[in-house]
Each structure stands twice: as structure tokens, then as C-alpha cells.
Design a protein around this motif. Structure first.
Motif, PDB file in Angstrom:
ATOM      1  N   ARG A  79       0.831  -1.204   0.000  1.00  0.00           N
ATOM      2  CA  ARG A  79       0.000   0.000   0.000  1.00  0.00           C
ATOM      3  C   ARG A  79       0.868   1.257   0.000  1.00  0.00           C
ATOM      4  O   ARG A  79       0.602   2.200  -0.745  1.00  0.00           O
ATOM      5  N   ALA A  80       1.890   1.280   0.857  1.00  0.00           N
ATOM      6  CA  ALA A  80       2.718   2.479   1.009  1.00  0.00           C
ATOM      7  C   ALA A  80       3.696   2.664  -0.148  1.00  0.00           C
ATOM      8  O   ALA A  80       3.745   3.731  -0.765  1.00  0.00           O
ATOM      9  N   LYS A  81       4.478   1.630  -0.452  1.00  0.00           N
ATOM     10  CA  LYS A  81       5.550   1.770  -1.450  1.00  0.00           C
ATOM     11  C   LYS A  81       5.056   1.587  -2.887  1.00  0.00           C
ATOM     12  O   LYS A  81       5.387   2.376  -3.757  1.00  0.00           O
ATOM     13  N   PHE A  82       4.314   0.539  -3.127  1.00  0.00           N
ATOM     14  CA  PHE A  82       3.913   0.246  -4.493  1.00  0.00           C
ATOM     15  C   PHE A  82       2.743   1.112  -4.951  1.00  0.00           C
ATOM     16  O   PHE A  82       2.765   1.650  -6.045  1.00  0.00           O
ATOM     17  N   LEU A  83       1.709   1.226  -4.127  1.00  0.00           N
ATOM     18  CA  LEU A  83       0.525   1.982  -4.533  1.00  0.00           C
ATOM     19  C   LEU A  83       0.574   3.448  -4.120  1.00  0.00           C
ATOM     20  O   LEU A  83      -0.179   4.254  -4.654  1.00  0.00           O
TER      21      LEU A  83
END
Length: 181
Positions: A79-83
Motif C-alpha cells: 500500500r505504502a511503497k507500491f501503490l
């Protein structure tokens, strides 16, 4: 419930039945099994023209933060890094073209916006049928999938993550929509 067999009988404005719709994904790992997940919050609508499917349209908005693979140690970083949910809370798809391939198969081309990047893609979609439900509403189902390369949308990883998680992700969907009266 009675089945609807004529495409022309399905024309109208529809909204997703979120309780009977699944929007998921499958990602490859270099070690271990594939990772399956889904999104829990989304909304969408469609305008279906059974007499001329090319006039049909689809719109979908997915809440990025609703991603679930049932592994907190994986989901929070994705959620934090990829999206990048802080800056990009929504993933959207808006159709630009619909082509009927045969009686139950369609190609739906549209713009997918992920992490602020918009790219065109074509979904292979199969109609799973329409019916009149006991309440008198018309319901229609569709299913399909499309592979995407997450890097095309700026979803990059550090070198260690890249060795573990493949760049191809398959988006899968099984949709039920209800026609507005």
C-alpha cells in the motif's frame, strides 16, 4: 429468477453490486506460490447498449488502501511503497471503446490510472449472463482478467524486492451489476 438470453434486453444503466463483485490480483514471486489478493472498496457503473455494444461504457473506482492479501507484513508495504496510497488514494478505469467479439465475449479498452499514471489497456471480458432476480431487478455478470506490468505505471521496487516479486500482475474480476429501474 429467470434468465435473460437476448443482449438487447440488457440495455440500461447499471451499478456494481459490491457484495457480489470481486476485483482481485495475482502476482508472481520468484520463491514460493503466487500471491493472490483483492480490493475491498470500490464502486462502478456501466451503460449497456444491447443493440449496439460499441455504445456501452464502463467506469470503476477502487480505493487503493483497501488492498488485501491477508498478510499485514506484505500489505502495508505494498500500500505504502507500491501503490503510494497517501498521494494516490484511487485506482480508476474508464472505458474508451467496447467491441463485441461474439455472443458472450467483448474487448473493453479503457484508461487505467494507477499512481497518477494513465495508460490504455484492453480487457478480455466474458458475459456470464443476465437474469431477473426475485425483487424484479435485472442483474448481469461479467468476468475476465488482464496482465499488466506494474513498472508501466511507475510501481517500482528496490533491487531486493524486484528479485522477489515479478513485475507482471494479473488483474482478475468477477462482476455483478444491477440495472437502475
Amino acid at each position: 429468477m429467470s434468465a435473460i438470453t437476448e443482449l438487447s434486453e440488457l440495455s440500461g444503466e447499471y451499478v456494481l453490486d459490491t457484495a457480489r463483485t470481486r476485483i482481485g490480483f495475482v502476482a508472481r514471486h520468484s520463491v514460493g506460490p503466487r500471491v493472490h489478493g483483492h480490493f475491498e472498496e470500490f464502486e462502478g457503473s456501466a451503460r449497456l447498449d444491447g443493440d449496439d455494444p460499441a455504445k456501452s461504457t464502463v467506469r470503476l473506482t477502487i480505493k487503493s488502501a483497501s488492498l488485501q492479501s491477508h498478510n499485514k507484513f506484505r500489505d502495508d508495504p505494498v500500500r505504502a511503497k507500491f501503490l503510494d496510497i497517501e498521494n494516490h488514494p484511487d485506482i480508476t478505469f474508464t472505458s474508451t471503446e467496447v467491441k463485441q467479439v461474439d455472443g458472450t465475449h467483448f474487448e473493453v479498452t479503457g484508461d487505467l490510472t494507477l499512481r497518477g499514471t494513465t495508460k490504455s489497456l484492453t480487457l478480455a471480458v466474458e458475459s456470464t449472463g443476465g437474469e431477473n432476480d426475485p425483487e424484479g431487478d435485472v442483474r448481469i455478470g461479467f468476468k475476465g482478467s488482464v496482465p499488466i506490468d506494474r513498472k508501466d505505471w511507475g510501481v517500482r521496487a528496490n533491487p531486493v524486492d524486484t528479485l522477489i516479486v515479478g513485475s507482471q500482475v494479473t488483474i482478475e474480476f468477477e462482476v455483478t451489476a444491477v440495472r437502475h429501474p
